[in-house]
Every structure is written in C-alpha cells, then in structure tokens.
Design an enzyme around this catalytic site. Structure first.
Site, PDB file in Angstrom:
ATOM      1  N   HIS A  43      -6.329  -8.582  -0.069  1.00  0.00           N
ATOM      2  CA  HIS A  43      -6.278  -7.387   0.792  1.00  0.00           C
ATOM      3  C   HIS A  43      -7.299  -7.563   1.780  1.00  0.00           C
ATOM      4  CE1 HIS A  43      -5.669  -2.987   0.896  1.00  0.00           C
ATOM      5  NE2 HIS A  43      -6.927  -2.987   1.320  1.00  0.00           N
ATOM      6  N   HIS A  68      -1.271  -2.564   6.886  1.00  0.00           N
ATOM      7  CA  HIS A  68      -0.149  -1.612   6.962  1.00  0.00           C
ATOM      8  C   HIS A  68       0.839  -2.223   7.896  1.00  0.00           C
ATOM      9  CE1 HIS A  68      -2.339   1.985   4.692  1.00  0.00           C
ATOM     10  NE2 HIS A  68      -2.658   0.525   4.107  1.00  0.00           N
ATOM     11  N   ASP A 105       0.686  -1.364   0.136  1.00  0.00           N
ATOM     12  CA  ASP A 105       0.169   0.003  -0.318  1.00  0.00           C
ATOM     13  C   ASP A 105       0.674   1.280  -0.029  1.00  0.00           C
ATOM     14  OD1 ASP A 105      -1.505  -2.228   0.778  1.00  0.00           O
ATOM     15  OD2 ASP A 105      -3.057  -0.961   1.745  1.00  0.00           O
ATOM     16  N   GLU A 151      -4.005   1.758  -3.396  1.00  0.00           N
ATOM     17  CA  GLU A 151      -5.315   2.056  -2.822  1.00  0.00           C
ATOM     18  C   GLU A 151      -5.340   3.450  -1.909  1.00  0.00           C
ATOM     19  OE1 GLU A 151      -7.665  -0.099  -0.063  1.00  0.00           O
ATOM     20  OE2 GLU A 151      -6.069  -0.063   1.555  1.00  0.00           O
ATOM     21  N   ASN A 152      -4.072   3.547  -1.224  1.00  0.00           N
ATOM     22  CA  ASN A 152      -4.031   4.909  -0.511  1.00  0.00           C
ATOM     23  C   ASN A 152      -3.154   5.951  -1.118  1.00  0.00           C
ATOM     24  OD1 ASN A 152      -3.652   2.152   1.749  1.00  0.00           O
ATOM     25  ND2 ASN A 152      -5.181   3.545   1.825  1.00  0.00           N
ATOM     26  N   HIS A 186     -10.297   0.774  -0.130  1.00  0.00           N
ATOM     27  CA  HIS A 186     -10.536   2.254  -0.197  1.00  0.00           C
ATOM     28  C   HIS A 186     -10.452   2.464  -1.684  1.00  0.00           C
ATOM     29  CE1 HIS A 186      -9.734   3.832   3.766  1.00  0.00           C
ATOM     30  NE2 HIS A 186      -8.683   2.921   3.878  1.00  0.00           N
ATOM     31  N   HIS A 223      -3.314  -4.602   3.311  1.00  0.00           N
ATOM     32  CA  HIS A 223      -4.413  -3.767   3.976  1.00  0.00           C
ATOM     33  C   HIS A 223      -4.233  -3.650   5.598  1.00  0.00           C
ATOM     34  CE1 HIS A 223      -8.451  -2.704   5.365  1.00  0.00           C
ATOM     35  NE2 HIS A 223      -8.282  -3.381   6.312  1.00  0.00           N
TER      36      HIS A 223
END
Ligand code: FE2
Ligand code: FE2
Length: 264
Positions: A151, A178, A8, A39-40, A68, A176
């Site tokens: 994820h 992190h 991510d 996604e981020n 996200h 996901h």
C-alpha cells in the site's frame, strides 16, 4: 493456485460490487483464494467489523488494509480478534493485529499474505524494505507461495520493492493510489507485479469521491465533505496464477469489471 486480488473497496458501492462479482468469478475463473483490500470499505474511510463481515460473506478469504486503518474506532475489534484481517506489517512492535497470515486451502500448499505500507509521500512507518526482508525470510520457512499487498503512493517505491523481492515472493500488487496501472508483468525471477490494482467502487468520481467537492477543495483550499460517489461501479484488481511447487507466478491479468446497473 489461482488468486484474485481485489483493490481498495470503497464504501457501499464497492461492497455491492464484491458481493456481485466474487461468487461469479469463483465459478468462471475457478478461483482458489480471494484477497481484498478493505481500507475504505466503511463509508469510504476505514473498516468496521460489519463491513469486514460483508466482504468475508461475499467470499473473501483475507482482508488487507492501509493508511486508513484507524479511521473507524471499531477496527480494534478486527485487529484483536480477526485472524483473516491483516494491517501493514511495518507498524512498531506492540501494535495490535498482524502484518501477515497463512491461508490453508484443501489440497493446496499454504499461501502467505502480507500487507505492507510505503513511506514516500505517506505517514512514515518503519522502513518497509527492512521489515519485508525479515518477514519474507520467516515465511519462506513455511511456504514458497507469498502474496504482498504493498500500500504505497510512489511508483518507484513499489517497483523497487518488487524488484528487491523478485524470485522470493509469488506476486506483489500495489494499492492506495486508486488508479490502476498498466504495467502488469512477471519479473525474471518469477514474481508477478502490478504497480497499482486500482479501486473497487464508483469511478464516475475523483478516486471514489464526489467530483465537485474535490475540485472546490483544490480551487479554494477550504475543507469539504467528501461523500462516496455513486456512478459506474467497477471491481478492479488482478488475477494471478501461481505454480504450487516453485511458488513462481505463471501469469498476471488486470481485472476491471463493470457492475451492471441495478433496476430501480
Ligand atoms: Fe484506498
Ligand atoms: Fe490508502
């Protein structure tokens, strides 16, 4: 085939890390394919065409996503027009975009890249175990080299899905949470596994965001603005070597590289 998976990418610091490291690692590690979870990438929430283009320009071949996905409305342009962008496979039929893509590099067999989302402690999409069974069977008609970005929140869901697919996919790396896990391994059937790749962005943080507002939120239950943090930027993920003939993983290594701080 040597593949780099980047976990991510969070906000501008994450994009800076990718711009710095992909060209360097392409040379140093002789990379064939680069896959990045984006996604981020837009301000820490969601992805836009602009942030995707930056990640592609840095050298990524495929961008994956996650829960996200819908945070930025511009994502629809990527879902409808960008073949190198994949969203979780287990959305209902008729959802824009695609859950997998085939990457073809000169002199190498095709690599299938799949994005899948878990359901435990997450928004319940369709059953990922059923969805992935069908998709892996379909893709194995074209190639034995298959990479999955799963994820998901729960370690048990990720390990179970990896074990179910052992011998039928080359590698599964989770995203996901992190938080990078230390369980990289190759299962008996030849599938490389890592429960979570971590995240690419500022680690002087709570999973990428400024520390104080998050503590305040936990202390008071009052919503706060969660800005992307700044300090100690790492690029995290995994490096996987795959045998081109059998599609079995040969090795998996965790990646966690510190971005040198820039002169002011
Ligand atoms: Fe994320
Ligand atoms: Fe996520």
């Amino acid at each position: 085939m040597r593949l780099l998976f980047i976990a991510d990418i969070v906000g501008q610091p994450g994009r800076r890390a990718v711009e710095h490291f992909i060209p360097q690692l392409r040379k140093r590690e002789d990379l064939d394919v680069v896959i990045a979870n984006g996604e981020n990438s837009a301000g820490g929430s969601g992805i836009t065409k602009r942030t995707a283009d930056e990640i592609f320009a840095a050298g990524a071949d495929v961008i994956t996503s996650g829960d996200h996905l819908w945070d930025q409305k511009e994502v629809i342009e990527l879902l409808e027009n960008e073949r190198r962008f994949v969203r979780p496979l287990n959305y209902p039929p008729g959802t824009p975009g695609q859950g997998s893509v085939l990457v073809q590099k000169p002199g190498l067999p095709p690599l299938a890249v799949i994005n899948l989302q878990g359901r435990t402690f997450m928004q319940p999409l369709e059953n990922p175990f059923h969805a992935i069974e069908a998709e892996v069977s379909r893709l194995r008609q074209f190639t034995r080299l298959i990479f999955i970005d799963f994820h998901a929140e729960a370690t048990s869901e990720k390990v179970a899905l990896g074990r179910m697919l052992d011998g039928r996919v080359s590698a599964l790396v989770g995203t996901h949470t992190h938080v990078q896990t230390a369980d990289e391994q190759i299962f008996p059937g030849g599938t490389a596994f890592l429960c979570d790749g971590g995240f690419t962005g500022p680690h002087e943080s709570v999973i990428g965001r400024e520390i104080e507002p998050i503590i305040t939120r936990f202390m008071t239950n009052i919503p706060q603005r969660f800005e992307v943090a700044k300090g100690r930027v790492l690029m995290q993920g995994a490096l996987v070597d795959i045998d081109n003939l059998s599609g079995r993983a040969v090795s998996i290594r965790r990646v966690s590289e510190l971005l040198p701080s820039e002169p002011r």
